[in-house]
Design a protein around this motif. Structure first.
Motif, PDB file in Angstrom:
ATOM      1  N   GLU A   1       0.779  -1.289  -0.038  1.00  0.00           N
ATOM      2  CA  GLU A   1      -0.219   0.006   0.002  1.00  0.00           C
ATOM      3  C   GLU A   1       0.806   1.176  -0.063  1.00  0.00           C
ATOM      4  O   GLU A   1       0.171   2.294  -0.340  1.00  0.00           O
ATOM      5  N   ARG A   2       2.177   1.211   0.116  1.00  0.00           N
ATOM      6  CA  ARG A   2       3.080   2.335   0.198  1.00  0.00           C
ATOM      7  C   ARG A   2       2.621   3.352   1.155  1.00  0.00           C
ATOM      8  O   ARG A   2       2.466   4.370   0.881  1.00  0.00           O
ATOM      9  N   LEU A   3       1.937   3.134   2.501  1.00  0.00           N
ATOM     10  CA  LEU A   3       1.375   3.957   3.264  1.00  0.00           C
ATOM     11  C   LEU A   3       2.351   4.954   4.106  1.00  0.00           C
ATOM     12  O   LEU A   3       1.837   5.957   4.463  1.00  0.00           O
ATOM     13  N   HIS A   4       3.582   4.492   4.144  1.00  0.00           N
ATOM     14  CA  HIS A   4       4.653   5.480   4.845  1.00  0.00           C
ATOM     15  C   HIS A   4       4.959   6.398   3.761  1.00  0.00           C
ATOM     16  O   HIS A   4       5.824   7.217   4.486  1.00  0.00           O
ATOM     17  N   LEU A   5       4.765   6.701   2.548  1.00  0.00           N
ATOM     18  CA  LEU A   5       5.285   7.494   1.865  1.00  0.00           C
ATOM     19  C   LEU A   5       4.809   8.974   2.240  1.00  0.00           C
ATOM     20  O   LEU A   5       3.790   9.285   2.435  1.00  0.00           O
ATOM     21  N   GLY A   6       5.946  10.057   2.215  1.00  0.00           N
ATOM     22  CA  GLY A   6       5.541  11.264   2.728  1.00  0.00           C
ATOM     23  C   GLY A   6       5.407  11.361   4.369  1.00  0.00           C
ATOM     24  O   GLY A   6       5.277  12.458   4.858  1.00  0.00           O
ATOM     25  N   LEU A   7       5.704  10.327   5.115  1.00  0.00           N
ATOM     26  CA  LEU A   7       5.766  10.425   6.647  1.00  0.00           C
ATOM     27  C   LEU A   7       7.176  10.945   7.023  1.00  0.00           C
ATOM     28  O   LEU A   7       8.169  10.977   6.491  1.00  0.00           O
ATOM     29  N   SER A   8       7.382  11.290   8.299  1.00  0.00           N
ATOM     30  CA  SER A   8       8.424  11.786   8.910  1.00  0.00           C
ATOM     31  C   SER A   8       9.296  10.611   9.107  1.00  0.00           C
ATOM     32  O   SER A   8      10.457  10.746   8.829  1.00  0.00           O
ATOM     33  N   ALA A   9       8.837   9.508   9.393  1.00  0.00           N
ATOM     34  CA  ALA A   9       9.567   8.304   9.342  1.00  0.00           C
ATOM     35  C   ALA A   9       9.988   7.397   8.074  1.00  0.00           C
ATOM     36  O   ALA A   9      10.429   6.299   8.069  1.00  0.00           O
ATOM     37  N   GLU A  10       9.380   8.204   7.032  1.00  0.00           N
ATOM     38  CA  GLU A  10       9.503   7.338   5.764  1.00  0.00           C
ATOM     39  C   GLU A  10      10.902   6.815   5.362  1.00  0.00           C
ATOM     40  O   GLU A  10      10.999   5.596   5.084  1.00  0.00           O
ATOM     41  N   SER A  11      12.175   7.424   5.595  1.00  0.00           N
ATOM     42  CA  SER A  11      13.339   6.994   5.071  1.00  0.00           C
ATOM     43  C   SER A  11      13.602   5.741   6.200  1.00  0.00           C
ATOM     44  O   SER A  11      14.339   4.967   5.824  1.00  0.00           O
ATOM     45  N   LEU A  12      13.275   6.009   7.435  1.00  0.00           N
ATOM     46  CA  LEU A  12      13.819   4.841   8.504  1.00  0.00           C
ATOM     47  C   LEU A  12      12.861   3.828   8.213  1.00  0.00           C
ATOM     48  O   LEU A  12      13.521   2.311   7.953  1.00  0.00           O
ATOM     49  N   LEU A  13      11.472   3.895   7.861  1.00  0.00           N
ATOM     50  CA  LEU A  13      10.653   2.702   7.759  1.00  0.00           C
ATOM     51  C   LEU A  13      11.194   1.979   6.379  1.00  0.00           C
ATOM     52  O   LEU A  13      11.471   0.956   6.248  1.00  0.00           O
ATOM     53  N   GLU A  14      11.734   2.721   5.146  1.00  0.00           N
ATOM     54  CA  GLU A  14      12.026   2.270   4.160  1.00  0.00           C
ATOM     55  C   GLU A  14      13.327   1.434   4.311  1.00  0.00           C
ATOM     56  O   GLU A  14      13.392   0.388   3.740  1.00  0.00           O
ATOM     57  N   ALA A  15      14.353   1.928   5.094  1.00  0.00           N
ATOM     58  CA  ALA A  15      15.609   1.116   5.497  1.00  0.00           C
ATOM     59  C   ALA A  15      15.236  -0.040   6.121  1.00  0.00           C
ATOM     60  O   ALA A  15      15.978  -1.009   6.037  1.00  0.00           O
ATOM     61  N   LEU A  16      14.380   0.002   7.066  1.00  0.00           N
ATOM     62  CA  LEU A  16      13.982  -1.194   7.876  1.00  0.00           C
ATOM     63  C   LEU A  16      13.348  -2.361   6.763  1.00  0.00           C
ATOM     64  O   LEU A  16      13.588  -3.473   6.972  1.00  0.00           O
ATOM     65  N   LEU A  17      12.530  -1.798   6.094  1.00  0.00           N
ATOM     66  CA  LEU A  17      11.865  -2.679   4.974  1.00  0.00           C
ATOM     67  C   LEU A  17      12.862  -3.434   3.924  1.00  0.00           C
ATOM     68  O   LEU A  17      12.734  -4.479   3.669  1.00  0.00           O
ATOM     69  N   ALA A  18      13.866  -2.359   3.773  1.00  0.00           N
ATOM     70  CA  ALA A  18      15.027  -3.081   2.823  1.00  0.00           C
ATOM     71  C   ALA A  18      16.246  -3.989   3.726  1.00  0.00           C
ATOM     72  O   ALA A  18      16.791  -4.723   3.032  1.00  0.00           O
ATOM     73  N   GLY A  19      15.935  -3.729   5.037  1.00  0.00           N
ATOM     74  CA  GLY A  19      16.919  -4.832   5.901  1.00  0.00           C
ATOM     75  C   GLY A  19      16.156  -6.337   5.540  1.00  0.00           C
ATOM     76  O   GLY A  19      15.453  -6.508   5.216  1.00  0.00           O
ATOM     77  N   GLU A  20      17.170  -6.979   6.631  1.00  0.00           N
ATOM     78  CA  GLU A  20      16.736  -8.466   6.438  1.00  0.00           C
ATOM     79  C   GLU A  20      15.568  -8.997   7.446  1.00  0.00           C
ATOM     80  O   GLU A  20      15.204  -7.885   7.969  1.00  0.00           O
ATOM     81  N   GLU A  21      15.049  -9.818   7.079  1.00  0.00           N
ATOM     82  CA  GLU A  21      13.838 -10.423   8.130  1.00  0.00           C
ATOM     83  C   GLU A  21      14.126 -11.680   8.379  1.00  0.00           C
ATOM     84  O   GLU A  21      14.484 -12.650   7.859  1.00  0.00           O
ATOM     85  N   PRO A  22      14.110 -11.747   9.759  1.00  0.00           N
ATOM     86  CA  PRO A  22      13.947 -10.681  10.632  1.00  0.00           C
ATOM     87  C   PRO A  22      15.213  -9.875  11.050  1.00  0.00           C
ATOM     88  O   PRO A  22      16.219 -10.417  10.696  1.00  0.00           O
ATOM     89  N   ALA A  23      14.547  -8.697  11.462  1.00  0.00           N
ATOM     90  CA  ALA A  23      15.920  -7.722  11.562  1.00  0.00           C
ATOM     91  C   ALA A  23      16.781  -8.213  12.815  1.00  0.00           C
ATOM     92  O   ALA A  23      16.340  -8.321  13.884  1.00  0.00           O
ATOM     93  N   ALA A  24      18.057  -8.537  12.380  1.00  0.00           N
ATOM     94  CA  ALA A  24      19.029  -9.014  13.306  1.00  0.00           C
ATOM     95  C   ALA A  24      19.380  -8.172  14.502  1.00  0.00           C
ATOM     96  O   ALA A  24      18.825  -8.200  15.700  1.00  0.00           O
TER      97      ALA A  24
END
Ligand SMILES: [Zn+2]
Length: 612
Positions: free
Chosen positions: A506-529
């Motif tokens: 849904e790309r709900l985080h676009l335009g949020l203050s936390a957008e870049s952090l959420l994007e980095a967490l999404l790009a990170g491994e799963e589960p986040a070590a």
């Protein structure tokens, strides 16, 4: 950063950041997994430094620093990453393999420091041995005359530097090259007048010890490693040089960062929750030997901020045992001003007849000193007494002078409430009725610019924080079983998948203050070590740290659903705003066709929003 499987990683797995940080900062438990204390990296009076026990990182809400156990030790000890890894490994008793460094410069610097510590250790042992030689009879006599027992001499590793400049050099030159001897600060030399190159390409120099015919007091860092010396002259003739001679600044010694005797005193300071500050080394040795182990010396110069912070790691209470009126009063005044400014709780211990601690202990004994310690006076009471003694406070003119003397002191107190209290106390004790004087006092109490400003945190909504938490979860396999049922790893993993799915589709985080952090967490491994180890901007790292530290309420399916819902609603609202603009535009252009289409869309949107 520690790569999985590396030695650093092994150390990190075994290190408990709460215990390591606890060696430097007084930590208090402040939540299920959080500990807080006074930040060692900036000046503060209320704790904003937090350590997350399960996630093993620290974060300061005041100055914004954050990181893992290695970065903490690196910063606080001012050492490189490999040195920090080794230091922690040693603390944990993990055998250390050969050193790894990120660059040749770093390796060289660390080697130099290690060699200089080794050199100082050997020089110290050499001087101690010299104190037992026949030549040192005068030195032993001097120490006995000052009342120092064998035990005290051994504890403080007091030594003797022989009258010749060469024995120390000869003792060390087999183990250290000339460059190292020069870098130690223990030697002087004259470049030889001989200009012919020698076989090894170096010009011969004649190194000789700076410390000759002196009693030597080693100066140690707070870990107890000898890093410098103070030498007291035994001879009194013109050639003897200054009465006290100190090591110069070297790669391991920075005068402004060291407090004499802190290595021996720190445990007692922490336990008793106050330090006794005396002026000289002999005073601190005498006080320590009498059984007051929480004593440190300022060595006659004004405190630096680094020293005050060093001390604040152990306690913020201090009893100052020297006469701020005496010689060196300017330095003492500056030290006290700094301590007041850093919100230390200060008391002043004034000994009878102006005796210094060393002499007082020898004449009156330890019981008398203990009594005097108990009777030490609050710093501001002491100042008011001093003002009353110095100015004719019965007259209004004397009162003005006394107030003018006290104002700058009051001004330094960081807390407005405390300043206000002080102003009242001064007015009462000096019998001030003059409205004008009262006004001045109140003004001093009221104004003061605040110093440290916390970096601004981006305006992040609760919903965003919940999503950050969900994405950062998953690697928490070391959560104590049953300690927090809702944060069982399996369940957290599930939350993470849900949020990942919602945000990626849904790309709900676009335009949020936390957008870049959420994007980095999404790009990170799963589960986040270890989300704190992701490559993040400083502000994103601060946001992540502060969010994780505020994990007060356990994640639940309801919370997540609410958070996603809030984002969806916001998403729709933004769409509606866009539509309104487009409608206004279409109206302006009289574009009936577009207007109809847009209005239809708006009706749909309004309906969707009304349902939420
Ligand atoms: Zn801080």
């Amino acid at each position: 950063m520690s790569t999985p499987g590396s030695f650093a990683d092994t150390v990190k797995q075994q290190a408990d950041i709460v215990r390591i940080v606890g060696d430097y900062v007084k930590l208090k438990k402040s939540g299920a997994q959080n500990f807080t204390g006074l930040c060692p990296f900036h000046n503060e009076k209320t704790p904003s430094f937090s350590v997350h026990a399960t996630r093993q990182f620290y974060h300061c809400f005041g100055c914004g620093v954050s990181g893992d156990v290695f970065s903490f030790v690196q910063k606080v000890e001012n050492i490189t990453f490999p040195e920090a890894v080794r230091a922690i490994a040693q603390k944990l008793g993990i055998p250390v393999p050969r050193q790894e460094f990120s660059g040749p410069g770093e390796a060289q610097e660390a080697r130099l420091r290690a060699a200089l510590l080794d050199l100082h250790q050997r020089a110290c042992a050499f001087f101690e041995a010299q104190l037992r030689t026949p030549e040192a009879a005068g030195a032993r006599e001097y120490l006995a005359g000052r009342g120092l027992s064998q035990e005290t001499i051994a504890t403080f590793r007091i030594g003797y530097a022989p009258d010749s400049g060469f024995p120390l050099r000869d003792h060390l030159k087999g183990s250290f090259d000339e460059e190292m001897l020069k870098a130690s600060g223990l030697f002087s030399w004259k470049e030889s007048g001989d200009q012919r190159p020698t076989t090894n390409g170096q010009r011969p120099t004649a190194l000789y010890s700076k410390f000759r015919n002196r009693i030597l007091f080693p100066i140690a860092n707070d870990a107890g490693k000898v890093i410098a010396f103070t030498g007291r002259a035994l001879a009194t003739d013109d050639k003897a040089g200054p009465k006290y001679l100190n090591s110069p600044e070297t790669a391991i010694y920075s005068k402004s960062r060291v407090l004499y005797n802190l290595d021996r005193a720190k445990e007692a300071i922490r336990k008793l929750d106050y330090a006794i500050l005396v002026e000289g080394q002999m005073d601190s040795i005498a006080v320590f030997a009498a059984g007051f182990h929480n004593v440190i010396a300022s060595s006659g110069t004004a405190f630096t901020e680094a020293q005050v912070r060093l001390l604040a790691r152990f306690s913020k209470k201090i009893v100052v045992n020297f006469d701020p009126d005496a010689a060196g009063a300017a330095a003492a005044d500056r030290s006290l001003a700094l301590l007041v400014g850093e919100d230390f709780e200060i008391k002043v211990l004034t000994l009878d007849a102006g005796l210094d601690p060393d002499l007082f202990l020898r004449k009156r004994g330890r019981e008398a000193y203990a009594d005097a310690l108990k009777g030490s006076q609050k710093y501001f009471d002491y100042l008011i007494d001093r003002a009353r003694a110095s100015f004719p406070v019965k007259t209004s003119e004397g009162k003005v002078k006394a107030v003018n003397f006290l104002l700058p002191h009051i001004h330094r107190v960081p807390s407005r409430i405390a300043r206000d209290e002080l102003a009242k106390e001064v007015a009462q004790k000096l019998n001030i009725e003059s409205a004008l004087l009262m006004q001045e006092l109140r003004h001093a109490a009221g104004t003061r610019s605040s110093t440290v400003k916390a970096p601004d945190e981006p305006p992040v909504t609760d919903a965003e924080r919940i999503l950050i938490r969900a994405l950062a979860a998953g690697g928490q396999l070391d959560v104590e079983p049953g300690s927090n049922p809702a944060s069982e790893p399996a369940e957290q993993l599930d939350f993470q998948r849900q949020v990942r799915y919602a945000l990626t589709t849904e790309r709900l985080h676009l335009g949020l203050s936390a957008e870049s952090l959420l994007e980095a967490l999404l790009a990170g491994e799963e589960p986040a070590a270890d989300p704190m180890a992701l490559p993040l901007s400083d502000s994103d790292r601060r946001l992540l740290a502060s969010t994780l530290l505020r994990e007060d309420e356990p994640l639940s399916a309801e919370l997540l659903e609410e958070a996603l819902e809030a984002l969806r609603r916001r998403h729709l609202e933004r769409q509606r705003t866009q539509l309104r603009n487009q409608i206004a535009e279409a109206e302006r252009k009289n574009d009936a066709q577009a207007l109809t289409r847009l209005m239809q869309e708006k009706v749909k949107l309004d309906r969707a929003l009304a349902l939420r």
